[in-house]
Design a protein around this motif. Structure first.
Motif, PDB file in Angstrom:
ATOM      1  N   ARG A   1       0.844  -1.191   0.000  1.00  0.00           N
ATOM      2  CA  ARG A   1       0.000   0.000   0.000  1.00  0.00           C
ATOM      3  C   ARG A   1       0.883   1.246   0.000  1.00  0.00           C
ATOM      4  NH1 ARG A   1      -4.803  -1.425   4.404  1.00  0.00           N
ATOM      5  NH2 ARG A   1      -5.668  -3.208   3.269  1.00  0.00           N
ATOM      6  N   GLY A   2       1.619   1.440  -1.060  1.00  0.00           N
ATOM      7  CA  GLY A   2       2.479   2.622  -1.165  1.00  0.00           C
ATOM      8  C   GLY A   2       3.696   2.512  -0.270  1.00  0.00           C
ATOM      9  N   ALA A   3       3.840   3.461   0.677  1.00  0.00           N
ATOM     10  CA  ALA A   3       5.013   3.490   1.552  1.00  0.00           C
ATOM     11  C   ALA A   3       4.938   2.463   2.680  1.00  0.00           C
ATOM     12  CB  ALA A   3       5.186   4.888   2.153  1.00  0.00           C
ATOM     13  N   HIS A   4       3.771   1.823   2.822  1.00  0.00           N
ATOM     14  CA  HIS A   4       3.666   0.801   3.866  1.00  0.00           C
ATOM     15  C   HIS A   4       3.057  -0.479   3.303  1.00  0.00           C
ATOM     16  CE1 HIS A   4      -0.503   2.375   4.218  1.00  0.00           C
ATOM     17  NE2 HIS A   4      -0.795   1.154   4.655  1.00  0.00           N
ATOM     18  N   ALA A   5       3.157  -1.524   4.089  1.00  0.00           N
ATOM     19  CA  ALA A   5       2.517  -2.797   3.773  1.00  0.00           C
ATOM     20  C   ALA A   5       1.465  -3.066   4.832  1.00  0.00           C
ATOM     21  CB  ALA A   5       3.539  -3.929   3.734  1.00  0.00           C
ATOM     22  N   TYR A   6       0.447  -3.813   4.454  1.00  0.00           N
ATOM     23  CA  TYR A   6      -0.602  -4.218   5.385  1.00  0.00           C
ATOM     24  C   TYR A   6      -0.387  -5.690   5.704  1.00  0.00           C
ATOM     25  CZ  TYR A   6      -5.102  -5.313   7.407  1.00  0.00           C
ATOM     26  OH  TYR A   6      -6.091  -5.739   8.269  1.00  0.00           O
ATOM     27  N   PHE A   7      -0.491  -6.018   6.984  1.00  0.00           N
ATOM     28  CA  PHE A   7      -0.333  -7.389   7.478  1.00  0.00           C
ATOM     29  C   PHE A   7      -1.696  -7.846   7.988  1.00  0.00           C
ATOM     30  CE2 PHE A   7       0.537 -10.310  11.022  1.00  0.00           C
ATOM     31  CZ  PHE A   7       1.433 -11.192  10.437  1.00  0.00           C
TER      32      PHE A   7
ATOM     33  N   GLU B   1      12.039  -5.972   1.921  1.00  0.00           N
ATOM     34  CA  GLU B   1      12.923  -6.282   0.795  1.00  0.00           C
ATOM     35  C   GLU B   1      12.196  -6.265  -0.545  1.00  0.00           C
ATOM     36  OE1 GLU B   1      15.167  -9.849   1.503  1.00  0.00           O
ATOM     37  OE2 GLU B   1      16.166  -8.975   3.250  1.00  0.00           O
ATOM     38  N   THR B   2      10.962  -6.746  -0.592  1.00  0.00           N
ATOM     39  CA  THR B   2      10.226  -6.835  -1.857  1.00  0.00           C
ATOM     40  C   THR B   2       9.719  -5.483  -2.317  1.00  0.00           C
ATOM     41  OG1 THR B   2       9.546  -9.087  -1.311  1.00  0.00           O
ATOM     42  CG2 THR B   2       8.280  -7.956  -3.026  1.00  0.00           C
ATOM     43  N   TRP B   3       9.151  -4.716  -1.389  1.00  0.00           N
ATOM     44  CA  TRP B   3       8.485  -3.470  -1.764  1.00  0.00           C
ATOM     45  C   TRP B   3       9.214  -2.217  -1.279  1.00  0.00           C
ATOM     46  CZ3 TRP B   3       3.964  -6.460   0.543  1.00  0.00           C
ATOM     47  CH2 TRP B   3       3.392  -7.301  -0.429  1.00  0.00           C
ATOM     48  N   GLY B   4      10.232  -2.363  -0.461  1.00  0.00           N
ATOM     49  CA  GLY B   4      10.951  -1.203   0.054  1.00  0.00           C
ATOM     50  C   GLY B   4      10.134  -0.363   1.013  1.00  0.00           C
ATOM     51  N   VAL B   5       9.153  -0.973   1.658  1.00  0.00           N
ATOM     52  CA  VAL B   5       8.283  -0.224   2.565  1.00  0.00           C
ATOM     53  C   VAL B   5       9.000   0.077   3.873  1.00  0.00           C
ATOM     54  CG1 VAL B   5       6.143  -1.109   1.567  1.00  0.00           C
ATOM     55  CG2 VAL B   5       7.205  -2.344   3.465  1.00  0.00           C
ATOM     56  N   THR B   6       8.566   1.139   4.531  1.00  0.00           N
ATOM     57  CA  THR B   6       9.189   1.552   5.783  1.00  0.00           C
ATOM     58  C   THR B   6       8.296   1.306   7.000  1.00  0.00           C
ATOM     59  OG1 THR B   6       8.361   3.797   5.453  1.00  0.00           O
ATOM     60  CG2 THR B   6      10.584   3.306   4.638  1.00  0.00           C
ATOM     61  N   GLU B   7       7.046   0.906   6.761  1.00  0.00           N
ATOM     62  CA  GLU B   7       6.135   0.610   7.864  1.00  0.00           C
ATOM     63  C   GLU B   7       5.258  -0.581   7.519  1.00  0.00           C
ATOM     64  OE1 GLU B   7       5.032   4.784  10.113  1.00  0.00           O
ATOM     65  OE2 GLU B   7       3.645   4.038   8.602  1.00  0.00           O
ATOM     66  N   MET B   8       4.849  -1.276   8.587  1.00  0.00           N
ATOM     67  CA  MET B   8       3.855  -2.336   8.472  1.00  0.00           C
ATOM     68  C   MET B   8       2.639  -1.861   9.257  1.00  0.00           C
ATOM     69  SD  MET B   8       3.481  -5.484   7.176  1.00  0.00           S
ATOM     70  CE  MET B   8       4.837  -6.633   7.324  1.00  0.00           C
ATOM     71  N   HIS B   9       1.464  -1.987   8.666  1.00  0.00           N
ATOM     72  CA  HIS B   9       0.205  -1.631   9.316  1.00  0.00           C
ATOM     73  C   HIS B   9      -0.642  -2.884   9.480  1.00  0.00           C
ATOM     74  CE1 HIS B   9       0.099   2.882   7.963  1.00  0.00           C
ATOM     75  NE2 HIS B   9       1.297   2.522   8.391  1.00  0.00           N
ATOM     76  N   MET B  10      -1.474  -2.878  10.494  1.00  0.00           N
ATOM     77  CA  MET B  10      -2.456  -3.941  10.688  1.00  0.00           C
ATOM     78  C   MET B  10      -3.615  -3.384  11.484  1.00  0.00           C
ATOM     79  SD  MET B  10      -1.034  -6.366  13.774  1.00  0.00           S
ATOM     80  CE  MET B  10       0.582  -6.624  13.107  1.00  0.00           C
ATOM     81  N   THR B  11      -4.743  -4.059  11.412  1.00  0.00           N
ATOM     82  CA  THR B  11      -5.864  -3.695  12.273  1.00  0.00           C
ATOM     83  C   THR B  11      -6.206  -4.897  13.142  1.00  0.00           C
ATOM     84  OG1 THR B  11      -7.447  -4.274  10.525  1.00  0.00           O
ATOM     85  CG2 THR B  11      -6.824  -1.948  10.720  1.00  0.00           C
TER      86      THR B  11
END
Length: 183
Positions: free
Chosen positions: A88-94, A122-132
Motif C-alpha cells: 500500500r504505497g510506503a507501507h505494507a498491510y499485514f 525487501e520486496t516493496w521497500g516499505v518503511t512501515e507495516m500496518h495492521m488492524t
C-alpha cells in the motif's frame, strides 16, 4: 555468534499461496479464530464472534490480487500458518494471520511475523507495516506490542450486519490500527 535455528523455525518453508491452497487456508484460519477448535490456541475470537472468519472467496481474492500475497508456511509438507501481505504505497498491510492452534505458544508466530516484515521491506521497500486488530483483544494487542507495533488510537468500525466477518457477540467491537516502523 550463534546462528542455530530455534525450534520454532526449524523446517519451515515459505511460499505464496495458490488456488489449490484456498480450502486448506480457510480451514486453518477458521481453526485459529472460530469455534471450539480455536480454543486450543490463544488467538481465539470465539467469545466475541461466532460464524465465519473468512471464506474461500475472500482468501482467493487475496491470492489473486496483484498487490497482495498470501504467505503460506509449511512444515513437513503441511500448511501450519499463513499471513497476508499487501503493498500500500510506503507501507505494507499485514493481515489474515493464522497459526495452527496446536502450534501456538511455541514461538512460531514470532518467527513468521519477522519473516513477513523482512519480505515486505525487501520486496516493496516499505518503511512501515500496518495492521488492524479488534480493539477488545488486549492479549493479542499486547503480543503485537512486544513485537514492536504501537497502538495509534485510530479506530474503524466493525462491519456489523455483514456476516462474512462473523456474528458479533457484543456491541463494542471496532478495529484499531497498529503500526511498526521497519528498519
Amino acid at each position: 555468534m550463534d546462528t542455530a535455528a530455534s525450534p520454532a523455525d526449524t523446517g519451515l518453508t515459505y511460499r505464496d499461496a495458490t488456488d489449490a491452497d484456498v480450502d486448506a487456508l480457510v480451514a486453518l484460519i477458521e481453526s485459529a479464530y472460530r469455534g471450539d477448535s480455536s480454543r486450543a490456541g490463544w488467538t481465539t475470537e470465539a467469545d466475541i464472534l461466532e460464524g465465519q472468519r473468512t471464506d474461500p472467496e475472500g482468501v482467493r481474492e487475496v491470492v489473486k490480487s496483484p498487490d497482495s500475497r498470501l504467505l503460506t508456511v509449511e512444515r513437513d509438507g503441511r500448511i501450519v500458518a499463513c499471513c497476508q501481505l499487501e503493498h500500500r504505497g510506503a507501507h505494507a498491510y499485514f493481515g489474515m494471520f493464522a497459526v495452527s492452534p496446536a502450534l501456538q505458544g511455541g514461538g512460531l508466530g514470532k518467527v513468521i511475523i519477522a519473516e513477513a516484515e523482512r519480505r515486505a521491506r525487501e520486496t516493496w521497500g516499505v518503511t512501515e507495516m500496518h495492521m488492524t486488530v479488534i480493539s477488545v483483544r488486549d492479549d493479542l494487542i499486547a503480543w503485537y506490542e512486544r513485537r514492536g507495533y504501537r497502538r495509534t488510537g485510530r479506530m474503524t468500525p466493525f462491519p456489523y450486519g455483514d456476516e462474512r466477518f462473523g456474528i458479533p457477540q457484543r456491541d463494542d467491537l471496532q478495529f484499531e490500527l497498529l503500526v511498526k516502523e521497519l528498519v
